[in-house]
Design a protein around this motif. Structure first.
Motif: not given
Length: 386
Positions: A3-17
């Motif tokens: 499967s093709e890796k998502l551009p976020t894979a391997g990188n930190p993600i900013r999101c709400k918590a």
């Protein structure tokens, strides 16, 4: 083809918590950073999460094992965004249910049918990931945010060890499937796996919250013919009827008799299976007292306060031949038993719809806490807008 890796894979993600910064205070909805998964871990995009009484307990708790700031939540469903090294059970795009109990599949306990208590990654209330003494969460100032029960689902993205993930059919409604991440599985499993309730048997349940009602549902599925519910709130009887409760005892209105005396008289000697779902040593003793001699089983599901001690008569233990046992996650092995329960739901055997009394958006999560603390809901499902 891989499967093709998502551009976020391997990188930190900013999101709400929704971050719990101080005990008992409203959760703070803020932007955080979620690190990529380590070896044996997967990063999950949470679809929806539901609120469990254990979240309330640790939200209020001031002393260890309470730690702050923390991301609570442990009953959820999500989609795998990326995976770390040495994972072949799940891949990007898989729908998964995280669980607070591990199922490594390798240790003696996980290979045995006799136990669901993994010895490789044993259950504990830890602020870290199970294999590493580290967190995958930080706030925008770089401060560590602690984990909760290896899930931390009150975040749009979280990182979960693969031993705590169960792959499921993505066609199952997520606002129902998430219930099997903790509460309903625990109650149904306690009847099905721990007690092995038999057709035609009598069951007594102390406490008709979500766990107790799930015990009733499990007992109903197992063919119990009499299910006695005990609760302080008489309104619980009408709710309990939906899940198979046939008799009700108001705990505060049994006159000069104890609840166990009432049940012993009702059943002609005690129930075959008794479940304590509140977390009080006194109720464990009551449940044990109205458990039928010779073959009765008392199953403890309620979480008592830290340091609580249980006292039983040595004479009764020796002479009455009863079994007293605890049950974490209902004795279920997540990876094999959750799919079975989901199939029973899809086959219209297991009731899940009736547990969901409220649904709301992520930004209203503090309203869900209010509803549960005020006793106005069974399960509130929270949808995570990305």
């Amino acid at each position: 083809m891989a499967s093709e890796k998502l551009p976020t894979a391997g990188n930190p993600i900013r999101c709400k918590a929704a971050v719990c910064r101080k005990p008992g205070e409203p959760l703070v909805l803020e932007e955080i950073v979620v690190a990529p998964p380590y070896r044996h871990e997967a990063r999950i995009r949470i679809i929806c999460t539901s609120l469990c009484q254990s979240d309330i307990t640790f939200w209020k708790l001031k002393d260890f094992p309470a730690v702050f700031p923390r991301i609570l939540g442990h009953e959820a469903i999500g989609v795998v965004e990326s995976v770390g090294e040495d994972i072949d059970e799940v891949k990007e795009g898989d729908t998964v249910i995280p669980t607070f109990m591990s199922d490594c599949g390798d240790c003696t306990d996980c290979r045995s049918k006799k136990s669901n208590l993994c010895s490789k990654l044993p259950f504990k209330v830890s602020p870290w990931m199970p294999r590493y003494e580290s967190s995958r969460f930080t706030d925008l100032n770089g401060e560590v945010l602690y984990h909760f029960l290896f899930v931390s689902s009150f975040s749009q993205y979280t990182v979960v060890d693969v031993a705590h993930l169960t792959k499921i059919d993505p066609s199952i409604p997520p606002n129902r499937a998430c219930l099997l991440s903790c509460g309903v599985s625990t109650g149904v499993g306690a009847s099905w796996r721990t007690a092995n309730v038999e057709t035609g048997s009598t069951v007594a349940i102390f406490g008709l919250g979500s766990i107790g009602l799930a015990v009733a549902e499990g007992a109903r599925l197992c063919g119990a013919t009499r299910i006695i519910g005990v609760d302080m709130n008489p309104n619980k009887f009408e709710i309990g009827k939906k899940f198979g409760v046939t008799d009700f005892i108001s705990a505060g209105d049994s006159g000069s008799k104890s609840v166990s005396q009432v049940i012993n008289e009702m059943t002609g000697g005690g129930a075959d299976y008794c479940f304590e779902c509140v977390g009080l040593a006194s109720l464990v003793r009551e449940a044990y007292s109205c458990c039928r001699k010779g073959w009765g089983k008392t199953i403890v599901l309620g979480v008592d306060k830290p340091g609580a001690q249980l006292s039983l008569s040595s004479f009764d233990v020796l002479h009455n031949g009863k079994i007293l046992t605890g049950s974490l996650f209902g004795g279920l092995k997540a990876k094999s038993d959750i799919p079975v329960l989901l199939k029973r739901y899809m086959d219209k055997e297991l009731q899940l719809d009736e547990f969901v009394t409220h649904e709301m958006k992520f930004e209203d999560i503090n309203k869900a806490f209010d509803l549960l603390t005020e006793g106005k809901c069974l399960r509130c499902v929270i949808w995570m807008d990305q």
